[in-house]
Design a protein around this motif. Structure first.
Motif, PDB file in Angstrom:
ATOM      1  N   ILE A 188       3.901  -8.225  -4.852  1.00 10.99           N
ATOM      2  CA  ILE A 188       2.594  -7.937  -4.269  1.00 10.99           C
ATOM      3  C   ILE A 188       2.630  -8.577  -2.882  1.00 10.99           C
ATOM      4  O   ILE A 188       2.531  -9.801  -2.736  1.00 10.99           O
ATOM      5  N   MET A 189       2.830  -7.744  -1.893  1.00 15.08           N
ATOM      6  CA  MET A 189       3.067  -8.221  -0.519  1.00 15.08           C
ATOM      7  C   MET A 189       1.718  -8.533   0.132  1.00 15.08           C
ATOM      8  O   MET A 189       1.119  -7.678   0.769  1.00 15.08           O
ATOM      9  N   ASP A 190       1.254  -9.744  -0.040  1.00 19.44           N
ATOM     10  CA  ASP A 190      -0.106 -10.059   0.420  1.00 19.44           C
ATOM     11  C   ASP A 190      -0.091 -11.109   1.531  1.00 19.44           C
ATOM     12  O   ASP A 190       0.792 -11.965   1.581  1.00 19.44           O
TER      13      ASP A 190
ATOM     14  N   TYR B 119       4.489  -3.334  -3.617  1.00 16.88           N
ATOM     15  CA  TYR B 119       3.103  -2.844  -3.645  1.00 16.88           C
ATOM     16  C   TYR B 119       2.658  -2.700  -2.192  1.00 16.88           C
ATOM     17  O   TYR B 119       2.395  -3.690  -1.513  1.00 16.88           O
ATOM     18  N   ALA B 120       2.599  -1.465  -1.722  1.00 16.90           N
ATOM     19  CA  ALA B 120       2.308  -1.232  -0.310  1.00 16.90           C
ATOM     20  C   ALA B 120       0.865  -0.804  -0.054  1.00 16.90           C
ATOM     21  O   ALA B 120       0.309  -1.087   1.010  1.00 16.90           O
ATOM     22  N   PHE B 121       0.268  -0.112  -1.033  1.00 18.44           N
ATOM     23  CA  PHE B 121      -1.117   0.355  -0.844  1.00 18.44           C
ATOM     24  C   PHE B 121      -1.735   0.577  -2.220  1.00 18.44           C
ATOM     25  O   PHE B 121      -1.239   1.377  -3.007  1.00 18.44           O
ATOM     26  N   SER B 122      -2.798  -0.131  -2.506  1.00 18.97           N
ATOM     27  CA  SER B 122      -3.419  -0.017  -3.829  1.00 18.97           C
ATOM     28  C   SER B 122      -4.496   1.064  -3.801  1.00 18.97           C
ATOM     29  O   SER B 122      -5.002   1.447  -2.742  1.00 18.97           O
TER      30      SER B 122
ATOM     31  N   ASN C 298      -7.368  -0.103  -1.946  1.00 21.21           N
ATOM     32  CA  ASN C 298      -7.277  -0.350  -0.502  1.00 21.21           C
ATOM     33  C   ASN C 298      -8.000   0.716   0.330  1.00 21.21           C
ATOM     34  O   ASN C 298      -8.202   0.539   1.540  1.00 21.21           O
TER      35      ASN C 298
ATOM     36  N   ARG D 211     -10.943  -0.285   2.601  1.00 24.22           N
ATOM     37  CA  ARG D 211     -10.794  -0.921   3.925  1.00 24.22           C
ATOM     38  C   ARG D 211     -11.300   0.010   5.018  1.00 24.22           C
ATOM     39  O   ARG D 211     -11.424   1.221   4.809  1.00 24.22           O
TER      40      ARG D 211
ATOM     41  N   ARG E 164       3.873 -12.764  -6.149  1.00 25.17           N
ATOM     42  CA  ARG E 164       2.761 -12.495  -5.227  1.00 25.17           C
ATOM     43  C   ARG E 164       2.781 -13.565  -4.146  1.00 25.17           C
ATOM     44  O   ARG E 164       2.831 -14.754  -4.441  1.00 25.17           O
TER      45      ARG E 164
ATOM     46  N   ARG F  30      -3.673 -13.566  -8.610  1.00 23.80           N
ATOM     47  CA  ARG F  30      -4.202 -12.471  -9.440  1.00 23.80           C
ATOM     48  C   ARG F  30      -3.264 -11.275  -9.293  1.00 23.80           C
ATOM     49  O   ARG F  30      -2.430 -11.232  -8.393  1.00 23.80           O
TER      50      ARG F  30
ATOM     51  N   SER G 239      -4.395  -7.953  -9.151  1.00 21.73           N
ATOM     52  CA  SER G 239      -4.996  -6.869  -8.362  1.00 21.73           C
ATOM     53  C   SER G 239      -4.549  -5.486  -8.837  1.00 21.73           C
ATOM     54  O   SER G 239      -4.122  -4.644  -8.029  1.00 21.73           O
TER      55      SER G 239
END
Ligand code: IPE
Ligand code: IPE
Ligand code: MG
Length: 248
Positions: free
Chosen positions: A26-28, A70-73, A76, A79, A196, A202, A204
């Motif tokens: 999860i790239m956050d 994980y690039a786009f949930s 998302n 946004r 993450r 979390r 997500s």
């Protein structure tokens, strides 16, 4: 190993540790990385794409079979439109710039999620990247795009329900292996390690089913600062863990 239904599904790579076959991230933290530098959020996303490049290389060198990013949930979309447009622009750029190199390196690209909701030209680029690399077998790069784990499970339930109403299967015959095979991840190795970044603890809505027995690693590093060294440290952490799957 017993042969009950639970063990038929996710029994990932081996006794304890070693190299994980499947790592998901999860790239956050892109936004916070940019903010800390007084830069627009898109600068964080741009640097995040560089991090993805470095981490993919390090994962391949370490012998990881599959890296899922994980690039786009599916959440998302909440946004601002400008940020969504920036992310689509980066996706365009990343695929156009990287596809030939990924293909040369024997990397197969898979998509988790429903990228058909993306702008048509982006969806087409994605489809072309998947098609071009479909025969590669050195490593898999799975990119989660417009992905939500709950939606994935709903989709799996619909597929199984359709097979029931077509008379193909009896409801009682539906088991964990069948549900597992109805997910986007059906042709990926079982998930071993879920990372993450950015200090959030979390999931997500990411890989809820698949992470049932994955090892979890939460690191404070913001994604744009994550690179080969950080991935190697994560793999070392994983290697030191003992996985039990409920046994003793
Ligand atoms: C992750 O970074 C990238 C995406 C979700 C697309 P964020 O944009 O969530 O960065 P933060 O969490 O606001 O720092
Ligand atoms: C998760 O990050 C999604 C991706 C990394 C693509 P978010 O930044 O969207 O998650 P929340 O909103 O903090 O839970
Ligand atoms: Mg975030």
């Amino acid at each position: 190993m017993t042969s009950n239904a639970a063990s038929a599904v996710s029994q990932p790579g081996g006794g304890g540790a070693g190299v994980p076959r499947h790592v998901a991230i999860i790239m956050d933290g892109n936004g916070r990385w940019a903010k800390a530098r007084g830069l627009p959020r898109v600068a964080g996303h741009r640097q995040g794409a560089e991090a993805a490049r470095a981490v993919l290389r390090a994962a391949g060198e370490a012998g990881v079979e599959c890296l899922t990013l994980y690039a786009f949930s599916s959440e998302n979309w909440r946004r601002p439109e400008t940020e969504i447009n920036d992310l689509m622009g980066l996706l365009r750029l990343y695929i156009s710039a990287e596809l030939n190199a990924l293909h040369r390196e024997g990397i197969r690209i898979r998509i988790l999620g429903d990228h058909r909701a993306f702008p048509p030209d982006v969806a087409k680029l994605v489809d072309a990247a998947v098609a071009k690399t479909a025969g590669n077998s050195r490593m898999t790069l799975a990119i989660a795009l417009n992905y939500g784990s709950r939606a994935e499970l709903v989709h799996a339930a619909q597929k199984l329900a359709a097979r029931v109403s077509a008379g193909e299967i009896e409801p009682e015959r539906i088991d964990e292996a069948m549900l597992d095979a109805s997910l986007y991840t059906s042709d990926l190795p079982p998930l071993d390690l879920l990372i993450r970044t950015s200090g959030e603890r979390r999931l997500s809505n990411f890989l809820l089913w698949q992470s049932a027995y994955a090892e979890l690693l939460f690191v404070d590093t913001l994604w744009p600062d994550f690179g080969g060294d950080e991935l190697r440290a994560a793999l070392a952490d994983f290697a030191s863990r003992e996985r039990r799957y409920g046994g003793r």
